[in-house]
Scaffold this motif. Structure first.
Motif, PDB file in Angstrom:
ATOM      1  N   PRO A  11     -17.348 -12.457  -7.659  1.00  0.00           N
ATOM      2  CA  PRO A  11     -17.828 -13.191  -8.830  1.00  0.00           C
ATOM      3  C   PRO A  11     -17.341 -12.631 -10.159  1.00  0.00           C
ATOM      4  O   PRO A  11     -17.361 -13.333 -11.173  1.00  0.00           O
ATOM      5  N   HIS A  12     -16.870 -11.383 -10.169  1.00  0.00           N
ATOM      6  CA  HIS A  12     -16.502 -10.738 -11.431  1.00  0.00           C
ATOM      7  C   HIS A  12     -15.044 -10.278 -11.489  1.00  0.00           C
ATOM      8  O   HIS A  12     -14.556  -9.980 -12.586  1.00  0.00           O
ATOM      9  N   HIS A  13     -14.367 -10.204 -10.337  1.00  0.00           N
ATOM     10  CA  HIS A  13     -13.020  -9.625 -10.319  1.00  0.00           C
ATOM     11  C   HIS A  13     -12.163 -10.307  -9.260  1.00  0.00           C
ATOM     12  O   HIS A  13     -12.670 -10.692  -8.207  1.00  0.00           O
ATOM     13  N   PRO A  14     -10.853 -10.398  -9.492  1.00  0.00           N
ATOM     14  CA  PRO A  14      -9.944 -10.664  -8.369  1.00  0.00           C
ATOM     15  C   PRO A  14      -9.967  -9.454  -7.425  1.00  0.00           C
ATOM     16  O   PRO A  14     -10.165  -8.310  -7.872  1.00  0.00           O
ATOM     17  N   VAL A  15      -9.777  -9.707  -6.145  1.00  0.00           N
ATOM     18  CA  VAL A  15      -9.807  -8.626  -5.156  1.00  0.00           C
ATOM     19  C   VAL A  15      -8.569  -8.728  -4.270  1.00  0.00           C
ATOM     20  O   VAL A  15      -8.280  -9.786  -3.707  1.00  0.00           O
ATOM     21  N   ILE A  16      -7.855  -7.598  -4.153  1.00  0.00           N
ATOM     22  CA  ILE A  16      -6.681  -7.511  -3.283  1.00  0.00           C
ATOM     23  C   ILE A  16      -6.954  -6.442  -2.235  1.00  0.00           C
ATOM     24  O   ILE A  16      -7.401  -5.336  -2.556  1.00  0.00           O
ATOM     25  N   LEU A  17      -6.695  -6.776  -0.983  1.00  0.00           N
ATOM     26  CA  LEU A  17      -6.775  -5.808   0.108  1.00  0.00           C
ATOM     27  C   LEU A  17      -5.354  -5.500   0.552  1.00  0.00           C
ATOM     28  O   LEU A  17      -4.566  -6.415   0.798  1.00  0.00           O
ATOM     29  N   LEU A  18      -5.033  -4.212   0.646  1.00  0.00           N
ATOM     30  CA  LEU A  18      -3.651  -3.811   0.912  1.00  0.00           C
ATOM     31  C   LEU A  18      -3.601  -2.824   2.069  1.00  0.00           C
ATOM     32  O   LEU A  18      -4.342  -1.833   2.082  1.00  0.00           O
ATOM     33  N   ASP A  19      -2.735  -3.106   3.047  1.00  0.00           N
ATOM     34  CA  ASP A  19      -2.420  -2.158   4.118  1.00  0.00           C
ATOM     35  C   ASP A  19      -0.971  -1.726   3.979  1.00  0.00           C
ATOM     36  O   ASP A  19      -0.042  -2.525   4.177  1.00  0.00           O
ATOM     37  N   LEU A  20      -0.771  -0.476   3.618  1.00  0.00           N
ATOM     38  CA  LEU A  20       0.562   0.111   3.586  1.00  0.00           C
ATOM     39  C   LEU A  20       1.030   0.393   5.018  1.00  0.00           C
ATOM     40  O   LEU A  20       0.236   0.310   5.962  1.00  0.00           O
ATOM     41  N   PRO A  21       2.289   0.728   5.216  1.00  0.00           N
ATOM     42  CA  PRO A  21       2.738   1.073   6.566  1.00  0.00           C
ATOM     43  C   PRO A  21       1.851   2.147   7.190  1.00  0.00           C
ATOM     44  O   PRO A  21       1.493   3.126   6.540  1.00  0.00           O
ATOM     45  N   SER A  22       1.458   1.933   8.446  1.00  0.00           N
ATOM     46  CA  SER A  22       0.632   2.827   9.265  1.00  0.00           C
ATOM     47  C   SER A  22      -0.838   2.810   8.874  1.00  0.00           C
ATOM     48  O   SER A  22      -1.606   3.630   9.363  1.00  0.00           O
ATOM     49  N   GLN A  23      -1.266   1.863   8.037  1.00  0.00           N
ATOM     50  CA  GLN A  23      -2.669   1.758   7.646  1.00  0.00           C
ATOM     51  C   GLN A  23      -3.269   0.460   8.144  1.00  0.00           C
ATOM     52  O   GLN A  23      -2.587  -0.577   8.213  1.00  0.00           O
ATOM     53  N   GLY A  24      -4.587   0.514   8.448  1.00  0.00           N
ATOM     54  CA  GLY A  24      -5.323  -0.700   8.776  1.00  0.00           C
ATOM     55  C   GLY A  24      -4.655  -1.496   9.883  1.00  0.00           C
ATOM     56  O   GLY A  24      -4.382  -1.001  10.973  1.00  0.00           O
ATOM     57  N   GLY A  25      -4.380  -2.778   9.592  1.00  0.00           N
ATOM     58  CA  GLY A  25      -3.737  -3.639  10.570  1.00  0.00           C
ATOM     59  C   GLY A  25      -2.230  -3.619  10.524  1.00  0.00           C
ATOM     60  O   GLY A  25      -1.571  -4.370  11.249  1.00  0.00           O
ATOM     61  N   ASN A  26      -1.649  -2.774   9.675  1.00  0.00           N
ATOM     62  CA  ASN A  26      -0.187  -2.686   9.543  1.00  0.00           C
ATOM     63  C   ASN A  26       0.333  -1.689  10.578  1.00  0.00           C
ATOM     64  O   ASN A  26       0.118  -0.485  10.472  1.00  0.00           O
ATOM     65  N   LEU A  27       1.017  -2.199  11.586  1.00  0.00           N
ATOM     66  CA  LEU A  27       1.447  -1.373  12.713  1.00  0.00           C
ATOM     67  C   LEU A  27       2.765  -0.649  12.474  1.00  0.00           C
ATOM     68  O   LEU A  27       3.219   0.105  13.342  1.00  0.00           O
ATOM     69  N   GLN A  28       3.405  -0.871  11.326  1.00  0.00           N
ATOM     70  CA  GLN A  28       4.689  -0.207  11.079  1.00  0.00           C
ATOM     71  C   GLN A  28       4.482   1.301  10.956  1.00  0.00           C
ATOM     72  O   GLN A  28       3.661   1.772  10.163  1.00  0.00           O
ATOM     73  N   LEU A  29       5.207   2.051  11.729  1.00  0.00           N
ATOM     74  CA  LEU A  29       5.146   3.502  11.655  1.00  0.00           C
ATOM     75  C   LEU A  29       6.044   3.997  10.523  1.00  0.00           C
ATOM     76  O   LEU A  29       7.084   3.408  10.246  1.00  0.00           O
ATOM     77  N   ALA A  30       5.607   5.093   9.901  1.00  0.00           N
ATOM     78  CA  ALA A  30       6.367   5.594   8.751  1.00  0.00           C
ATOM     79  C   ALA A  30       6.245   7.113   8.671  1.00  0.00           C
ATOM     80  O   ALA A  30       5.749   7.666   7.684  1.00  0.00           O
ATOM     81  N   PRO A  31       6.694   7.839   9.698  1.00  0.00           N
ATOM     82  CA  PRO A  31       6.505   9.291   9.706  1.00  0.00           C
ATOM     83  C   PRO A  31       7.223   9.993   8.560  1.00  0.00           C
ATOM     84  O   PRO A  31       6.822  11.090   8.158  1.00  0.00           O
ATOM     85  N   GLU A  32       8.286   9.370   8.037  1.00  0.00           N
ATOM     86  CA  GLU A  32       9.056  10.036   6.980  1.00  0.00           C
ATOM     87  C   GLU A  32       8.428   9.889   5.603  1.00  0.00           C
ATOM     88  O   GLU A  32       8.864  10.548   4.645  1.00  0.00           O
TER      89      GLU A  32
END
Length: 409
Positions: A64-85
């Motif tokens: 009601p007061h703000h736009p909201v963005i949910l972000l998954d970077l590589p290897s976070q949350g539902g983002n399955l991309q691995l990023a060991p480097e």
């Protein structure tokens, strides 16, 4: 950025929007009451074992007061991309690239647990992109005991001992001595334990990579300059209140609020108490000195909080034995015994192996222990709590002891 203008909880299960930045894939969802919205958006950055679905209540509260963005970077949350480097700093730079690519106004990141380190680094490294910063569950991992437990979890995973890893991780996230105060149900604890026990090989690899990033992170050379609010769970043993307060003290413009009866998951356990501070903070309004369930810490006390969070008692029978898997057996005197650690004294070898130790103490089951500090004949220990039955027995022995008074105000 074009926002989705209708929101329902089930939308957080939908396939995310994708942004490709070089070789890296970023997942996000974005909601607002207006398709084109120039207001400063909130950016949700979650912790381990969290996905977009974890933030249904927060999105409903904030929209009601703000736009909201949910972000998954590589290897976070539902983002399955691995990023060991990628280091934590490089992941924070990806947030900036995300903001540049979508031409976003300055963001208001909310960083929880693992996400708190990313959010804080983003604020430090890219101040033009960060309007306000909200953190909970600070994960700078400068405390030796926390680092040692995280390392033990990685060692257990390398050995394929997922059940023991999950039991230890659960004790870190949910303080079992304070379940009555925090209100965490047995059903929730069992569900979280099952979730961690059933992580896929790829999910375990992501956890390993994220944990290794925390362990290799050298710490904050600079701290955020933007307005910052730090929320600390009163009974959070994994990332303790004094660590939250110390981080706030190092920032140029920060407040720290203690969430009473909160743990490492305080934002989920004590939602209204947390909201009583983050609502006005995100709107740029004055913060209350206190609210029902939360207290703002005085600035001149931020670096003076008591660091010992649990009682340590000398057991009636102070005779014990320290055993090692390779056949070592030493008599020790148990000077202090708590749920999370203890202090023993004895004629121990000068060079101690880092793993494979057990403590015999009275009529308790043998307790797995990790050496922490060895000075003279004194040895400080931490308990990894990888055996549920032994942990429950220890908790039953120490639960009635009261900690020393802590001056939070």
């Amino acid at each position: 950025m074009r926002y989705q203008t209708d929101f329902a909880p089930q939308y957080l299960n939908d396939a995310p929007r994708i942004l490709q930045i070089g070789p890296w894939t970023l997942h996000y969802q974005a909601f607002s009451e207006h398709a084109q919205d120039g207001r400063e958006p909130i950016l949700m950055l979650g912790g381990a074992f969290q996905s977009f679905r974890s933030f249904v209540a927060e999105v409903q509260e904030l929209l009601p007061h703000h736009p909201v963005i949910l972000l998954d970077l590589p290897s976070q949350g539902g983002n399955l991309q691995l990023a060991p480097e990628l280091s934590l700093e490089q992941l924070a730079d990806l947030i900036s690239a995300f903001a540049d690519e979508l031409r976003l106004p300055p963001l208001m990141p909310i960083g929880l647990s693992y996400g708190s380190a990313l959010a804080a680094l983003f604020a430090v490294r890219h101040p033009r992109h960060c309007a306000r910063l909200l953190l909970a569950g600070i994960t700078a991992f400068g405390r030796p005991g926390a680092r040692r437990l995280l390392e033990e979890g990685l060692d257990l995973l390398a050995e394929g001992q997922v059940q023991r890893f999950a039991q230890g991780a659960l004790t870190g996230l949910i303080n079992p001595l304070r379940l009555e105060e925090t209100g965490i149900s047995l059903v929730f604890r069992k569900a979280l334990l099952r979730q961690m026990q059933r992580l896929s090989p790829q999910e375990l690899e992501r956890y390993r990579q994220n944990s290794q990033r925390l362990l290799t992170f050298p710490g904050f050379e600079r701290h955020p300059a933007c307005p910052t609010l730090v929320l600390a769970g009163e009974f959070d043993h994994f990332t303790q209140p004094w660590e939250h307060a110390g981080f706030a003290a190092a920032c140029a413009d920060a407040d720290c609020a203690l969430i009473h009866n909160g743990d490492h998951l305080a934002q989920f356990e004590q939602r209204e108490a947390c909201a009583s501070f983050y609502r006005p903070f995100l709107l740029g309004s004055a913060l209350p000195f206190a609210s029902s369930g939360a207290t703002r810490l005085a600035r001149n006390r931020l670096e003076r909080l008591e660091r010992r969070q649990e009682p340590r008692v000398a057991p009636l029978n102070r005779r014990g034995r320290l055993l090692h898997d390779e056949g070592g057996d030493w008599p020790v005197e148990i000077n202090e015994l708590g749920f999370f650690g203890g202090l023993v004294a004895g004629n121990l070898p000068s060079a101690l192996p880092s793993r494979g130790w057990r403590l015999q103490a009275g009529d308790l089951p043998e307790l797995d222990v990790l050496p922490l500090r060895h000075e003279g004949d004194a040895l400080a220990l931490v308990f990894p709590h990888t055996d549920a039955a032994a942990s429950e027995a220890l908790a039953a022995q120490v639960v009635h002891a009261e900690p020393r008074a802590v001056a939070y105000a």
